[in-house]
Design a protein around this motif. Structure first.
Motif, PDB file in Angstrom:
ATOM      1  N   LEU A  30       0.946  -1.323  -0.080  1.00 15.85           N
ATOM      2  CA  LEU A  30       0.036   0.087  -0.204  1.00 15.85           C
ATOM      3  C   LEU A  30       0.886   1.212   0.000  1.00 15.85           C
ATOM      4  N   TRP A  31       1.750   1.233   0.794  1.00 19.87           N
ATOM      5  CA  TRP A  31       2.953   2.189   0.734  1.00 19.87           C
ATOM      6  C   TRP A  31       3.417   2.700  -0.557  1.00 19.87           C
ATOM      7  N   ILE A  48      -1.032   7.562   2.968  1.00 19.21           N
ATOM      8  CA  ILE A  48      -2.262   7.515   3.816  1.00 19.21           C
ATOM      9  C   ILE A  48      -2.633   6.131   4.505  1.00 19.21           C
ATOM     10  N   PHE A  49      -1.554   5.229   4.326  1.00 15.05           N
ATOM     11  CA  PHE A  49      -1.882   4.031   5.178  1.00 15.05           C
ATOM     12  C   PHE A  49      -0.980   4.269   6.331  1.00 15.05           C
ATOM     13  N   PRO A  54       0.574   1.328  13.798  1.00 14.39           N
ATOM     14  CA  PRO A  54       0.020   1.751  14.955  1.00 14.39           C
ATOM     15  C   PRO A  54      -1.404   0.848  15.521  1.00 14.39           C
ATOM     16  N   LEU A  55      -2.123   0.684  14.481  1.00 12.61           N
ATOM     17  CA  LEU A  55      -3.251   0.102  14.622  1.00 12.61           C
ATOM     18  C   LEU A  55      -3.150  -1.429  14.707  1.00 12.61           C
ATOM     19  N   ASP A 160       3.580  11.277   7.055  1.00 11.72           N
ATOM     20  CA  ASP A 160       3.237   9.906   7.980  1.00 11.72           C
ATOM     21  C   ASP A 160       2.822  10.431   9.113  1.00 11.72           C
ATOM     22  N   ILE A 161       2.943  11.605   9.831  1.00  9.97           N
ATOM     23  CA  ILE A 161       2.303  11.909  11.272  1.00  9.97           C
ATOM     24  C   ILE A 161       0.774  12.184  10.665  1.00  9.97           C
ATOM     25  N   VAL A 162       0.503  12.920   9.970  1.00 11.61           N
ATOM     26  CA  VAL A 162      -1.000  13.304   9.870  1.00 11.61           C
ATOM     27  C   VAL A 162      -2.013  12.039   9.624  1.00 11.61           C
ATOM     28  N   PRO A 163      -1.612  10.925   8.719  1.00  9.22           N
ATOM     29  CA  PRO A 163      -2.280   9.970   8.707  1.00  9.22           C
ATOM     30  C   PRO A 163      -2.521   9.058  10.165  1.00  9.22           C
TER      31      PRO A 163
END
Length: 190
Positions: A30-31, A48-49, A54-55, A160-163
């Motif tokens: 995906l990245w 966006i992924f 973390p999830l 990276d941080i925003v998503p």
């Protein structure tokens, strides 16, 4: 707002390990191929992924989150043609792995109720671990002479941080529901 928890038991111990490896492969793919927004064309895309490590860490355990981030980074860098052994295997891999490890250590669904306050804490943890990751990765890229530190910090941080800050807390509760429905027997986090 609905809250959610998940039970843990002595179920199949391979379940979270297998899922974390599958999630790592999916993360890397995906990245590499599902980042339509170019921040710096051909160099940095809005990842966006970025919420996946973390999830996965929260859902399946801190080791699983680390595996997802670390192996996802290796898969991504190989597919994207950006693999740099010292950077990808050491700095980038480990630091992105930590974005899955830290939230996984802090939020165990068997012990945590994911209410509004907890989801804000998840976002804050993602912000802090994301800033640490971006600083280390930017320092590595600056040391290797690839990008200036603050340039890399700004663009990689946005990438990276925003998503992570938005996606992780937004998707924890639905992901827990899907996990419970797909695997109703309890399992041990890894």
């Amino acid at each position: 707002m609905q809250t959610s928890t998940i039970s843990q038991g002595e179920g199949n111990p391979l379940f979270p390990i297998v899922l974390s490896v599958i999630a790592a492969a999916a993360t890397g793919v995906l990245w590499a191929y599902a980042n339509p927004i170019q921040l710096v064309p051909g160099v940095i895309q809005w990842r966006i992924f970025a919420f996946l490590p973390p999830l996965i860490g929260i859902l399946l355990g801190w080791r699983s989150g680390f595996i997802c981030g670390y192996l996802g980074t290796i898969v991504w860098s190989l597919l994207a043609g950006t693999f740099i052994p010292a950077h990808s295997l050491v700095i980038d891999g480990i630091m992105v792995g930590l974005t899955g490890l830290v939230p996984g250590m802090m939020f165990d669904p068997a012990k945590t109720t994911f209410d509004r306050a907890t989801l804000l804490k998840v976002a804050l943890v993602c912000l802090v671990v994301g800033l640490v990751m971006v600083a280390a990765v930017s320092a590595s890229l600056a040391y290797l002479g690839i990008f200036p530190f603050w340039w890399a910090f700004g663009y990689i941080g946005l990438s990276d941080i925003v998503p992570m800050v938005i996606g992780t807390p937004l998707l924890v509760i639905p992901a827990l529901r899907i996990l419970k429905a797909a695997y109703p027997a309890s399992f041990k986090r890894f």
